[in-house]
Design an enzyme around this catalytic site. Sequence first.
Site, PDB file in Angstrom:
ATOM      1  N   CYS B  79     -38.093 -53.521 -16.582  1.00  0.00           N
ATOM      2  CA  CYS B  79     -37.374 -52.298 -15.990  1.00  0.00           C
ATOM      3  C   CYS B  79     -37.140 -52.488 -14.559  1.00  0.00           C
ATOM      4  O   CYS B  79     -36.183 -53.194 -14.154  1.00  0.00           O
ATOM      5  CB  CYS B  79     -38.444 -51.252 -16.432  1.00  0.00           C
ATOM      6  SG  CYS B  79     -37.801 -49.503 -16.526  1.00  0.00           S
ATOM      7  N   HIS B 186     -39.021 -51.932 -22.149  1.00  0.00           N
ATOM      8  CA  HIS B 186     -40.549 -52.406 -21.999  1.00  0.00           C
ATOM      9  C   HIS B 186     -41.056 -52.993 -23.130  1.00  0.00           C
ATOM     10  O   HIS B 186     -41.483 -52.357 -24.361  1.00  0.00           O
ATOM     11  CB  HIS B 186     -41.145 -50.882 -21.857  1.00  0.00           C
ATOM     12  CG  HIS B 186     -40.591 -50.454 -20.540  1.00  0.00           C
ATOM     13  ND1 HIS B 186     -41.422 -50.590 -19.613  1.00  0.00           N
ATOM     14  CD2 HIS B 186     -39.663 -49.449 -20.252  1.00  0.00           C
ATOM     15  CE1 HIS B 186     -40.947 -49.536 -18.594  1.00  0.00           C
ATOM     16  NE2 HIS B 186     -39.908 -49.237 -18.974  1.00  0.00           N
ATOM     17  N   GLU B 188     -43.908 -54.021 -23.502  1.00  0.00           N
ATOM     18  CA  GLU B 188     -45.208 -53.507 -23.783  1.00  0.00           C
ATOM     19  C   GLU B 188     -45.452 -52.192 -24.503  1.00  0.00           C
ATOM     20  O   GLU B 188     -46.676 -51.839 -24.796  1.00  0.00           O
ATOM     21  CB  GLU B 188     -45.960 -53.652 -22.291  1.00  0.00           C
ATOM     22  CG  GLU B 188     -45.639 -52.259 -21.481  1.00  0.00           C
ATOM     23  CD  GLU B 188     -44.229 -52.480 -20.735  1.00  0.00           C
ATOM     24  OE1 GLU B 188     -43.296 -53.561 -21.060  1.00  0.00           O
ATOM     25  OE2 GLU B 188     -43.875 -51.589 -19.930  1.00  0.00           O
TER      26      GLU B 188
END
Lengths: 255, 207
Positions: B79, B186, B188
């Site tokens: 990001c 993202h 994650e």
Amino acid sequence: MLTKRIIPCLDVKDGRVVKGTRFVNLKDAGDPVQIASFYGSQGADEIIFLDITASFQKRKTMLEVVEKTAECTFIPLTVGGGIRNVEDIKNLLNSGADKVSLNTAAVENPSLVQIGAEKFGRQCMVVAIDVKKQNIQPEKWEVFTYGGRKATGIDVFEWIKKVEQLGAGEILLTSMDADGTTEGYDLELTRRISEMINIPIIASGGAGTLEHISDVLTRGKADAALAASIFHYNKYSIRELKEYLAKKGIAVRLS
Amino acid sequence: MIAIINYGVGNLKSVKKALEFVGAEVKVTAKASEIKQAKAIILPGVGAFRVAMRNLDELKIIPLLKEEIKKGKLFLGICLGLQLLLTQSHEDGLCAGLDIVKGQVKRFNFSDDLHLKIPHMGWNTIKIKNKKEDILKGIPDNSYFYFVHSYYIEVEDKKQIMSVTDYGGEFCSAIGKDNVYGMQFHPEKSGDLGLKILDNFYKLSER
């Protein structure tokens, strides 16, 4: 293409999910960590925990729940309820929440939205707004706080404009008139607000059927739909809902 | 060990937990010795470009990061961490970036009739342009990932583009340049496929 988001919301009290959990295949149907993980595996796009713990002392429990959830569920997690200051926001984010949702605190202390946005980024500041239509002329939608118990006299359209300026990254809009009715979202209110602002809006309150959710994402122009009981009572699974929406031509994430 | 750079922007916890979930040993750090020791480096981050650059500068780790990358250490920017790799950003005036990847960071700018909101927030697909990269091993074309950003990158060398995503037109959603990777989304926060990318990254770091 950016998809519409489906977001289940869990009410958590003293670390336990309080309403409507009829998951037969979970070992502990009241455990928010397990339910969040279950929803994640079903295809939920995000999860929201609403902390309705009454006593201040037990608030630490929520941080533990967030911490454990972040260890096994890898989709965005928003936590709301009882957040009063920057410290509360920081603690939740440090425990593994991705966003926090402010409601009463935003009304009573609007600078908290601004400070939070500056410190942690707009993307993690959700402003939740509970709204009730007043039967007066000209018509007015009024903002309520304290879980819908306190009228503020604030006009929702003015409030929305203000929180967008303050740095809200997203709006979570609950129509108190529709909430709990299972007769559908307030489409007019949702659409008017969505057209007015440039940040995403999550519609909440009133979902009873799959069609209600489809309506709020199309006619209501919401970017995301929050629902609780429709999922909790196992009436529909998130997968069923998404397949239904996809058939109607609405962009959703199916994987 | 994988070092996650701790520079005071955003939530590092989710990146750490996701890497631990795939079995990696992780350190959240800004210490030179630990960054040097690490087999790979992750630069995460959300928030403002200028603040992030200033924080990195104050920590005095910019020359070190550049040096480690130059030596061939595996690197992943996520990001804002991706955007910082570029030459400069147009966020809040002009601000110089790390200039590891030549290009610009620009704000989304849509005509009103598109009715597109900013930030670009939610799940969107990636169209894979470079299937040879091991970091995208096992990721089907048009898979969904979670995005939240108001700025996007434009790289000079189009060969570095690993994937593109459509939001009012195509923008570059992932890059790969030798040992340096960057993702606008993202991993994650992107469920199983996101974890798969982090697992690929971890395995690359163990090679």
